[in-house]
Design a protein around this motif. Structure first.
Motif, mmCIF file in Angstrom:
data_model
loop_
_atom_site.group_PDB
_atom_site.id
_atom_site.type_symbol
_atom_site.label_atom_id
_atom_site.label_comp_id
_atom_site.label_asym_id
_atom_site.label_seq_id
_atom_site.Cartn_x
_atom_site.Cartn_y
_atom_site.Cartn_z
ATOM 1 N N SER A 1 40.915 29.860 87.784
ATOM 2 C CA SER A 1 41.778 29.967 88.971
ATOM 3 C C SER A 1 43.068 29.178 88.774
ATOM 4 C CB SER A 1 41.060 29.444 90.212
ATOM 5 O OG SER A 1 39.965 30.250 90.515
ATOM 6 N N VAL A 2 42.944 27.979 88.234
ATOM 7 C CA VAL A 2 44.133 27.167 87.983
ATOM 8 C C VAL A 2 45.021 27.840 86.943
ATOM 9 C CG1 VAL A 2 44.925 24.967 87.004
ATOM 10 C CG2 VAL A 2 43.061 24.990 88.678
ATOM 11 N N ASP B 1 45.230 30.967 86.244
ATOM 12 C CA ASP B 1 45.825 32.166 86.834
ATOM 13 C C ASP B 1 46.961 31.793 87.786
ATOM 14 O OD1 ASP B 1 46.008 34.981 87.300
ATOM 15 O OD2 ASP B 1 44.986 34.651 89.231
ATOM 16 N N SER B 2 46.784 30.731 88.573
ATOM 17 C CA SER B 2 47.838 30.299 89.496
ATOM 18 C C SER B 2 49.093 29.866 88.749
ATOM 19 C CB SER B 2 47.413 29.118 90.350
ATOM 20 O OG SER B 2 46.129 29.212 90.782
ATOM 21 N N LEU B 3 48.893 29.264 87.603
ATOM 22 C CA LEU B 3 50.025 28.810 86.793
ATOM 23 C C LEU B 3 50.583 29.924 85.911
ATOM 24 C CD1 LEU B 3 48.628 25.325 85.698
ATOM 25 C CD2 LEU B 3 50.290 25.808 87.500
ATOM 26 N N LYS B 4 50.027 31.114 86.033
ATOM 27 C CA LYS B 4 50.463 32.288 85.264
ATOM 28 C C LYS B 4 50.349 32.060 83.748
ATOM 29 C CE LYS B 4 51.775 34.555 88.909
ATOM 30 N NZ LYS B 4 50.768 35.252 89.615
ATOM 31 N N GLU C 1 47.480 35.899 81.051
ATOM 32 C CA GLU C 1 47.947 37.258 81.326
ATOM 33 C C GLU C 1 47.105 38.268 80.567
ATOM 34 O OE1 GLU C 1 52.125 37.637 80.707
ATOM 35 O OE2 GLU C 1 52.572 35.887 81.912
#
Length: 147
Positions: free
Chosen positions: A107-108, A110-113, A116
């Protein structure tokens, strides 16, 4: 040996052939998966068929009966059942901890992109599966040493 083992082996080979034909005669993005499924079905199917004929031959029947009796004893041994249950419980708890931690980490990321590419999940799950298999054997042997 039971006839169902032969039938199962034949079904595996046939399903593998279907996957192989689908992979050969179609051009899709999942061709590599189709080839993988073909190999994953044909290989064990041929092995099942070979085992059936090997153990069904008259010269191997006595050895096969002895082998089955040893397996029955191993499966119904109460101490080993208890140890298998303990091993499963330890791996279950470890698995829950790993999955909970992984959810937070992914989750972290993914939040920080940062993530990918979805391939990381496939490799992560493969590693998790290896952990489950190897961990199960290691814990089982460790507990068996105590008894």
């Amino acid at each position: 040996m039971k006839k169902s083992h032969l039938i199962t082996g034949i079904v595996y080979v046939l399903v593998g052939i279907v996957f192989l034909v689908a992979a050969l005669f179609t051009e899709t993005k999942i061709n590599s998966l189709l080839f993988g499924f073909a190999g994953a079905c044909i290989g064990p199917g041929i092995l099942m068929i070979c085992k059936y004929f090997y153990w069904s031959s008259p010269k191997n029947k006595a050895v096969y009966e002895e082998k089955l009796e040893r397996e029955r004893i191993e499966l119904h041994d109460e101490m080993k059942n208890l140890i298998r249950c303990k091993t499963a419980m330890y791996l279950y708890v470890a698995g829950l901890c790993i999955i909970s931690f992984s959810m937070v980490v992914f989750s972290v990321l993914d939040s920080l992109k940062i993530l990918e590419n979805g391939n990381i999940f496939v490799f992560y799950l493969a590693g998790y599966m290896a952990f489950q298999i190897i961990g199960g054997r290691v814990i089982y042997k460790h507990i068996m040493k105590k008894y």
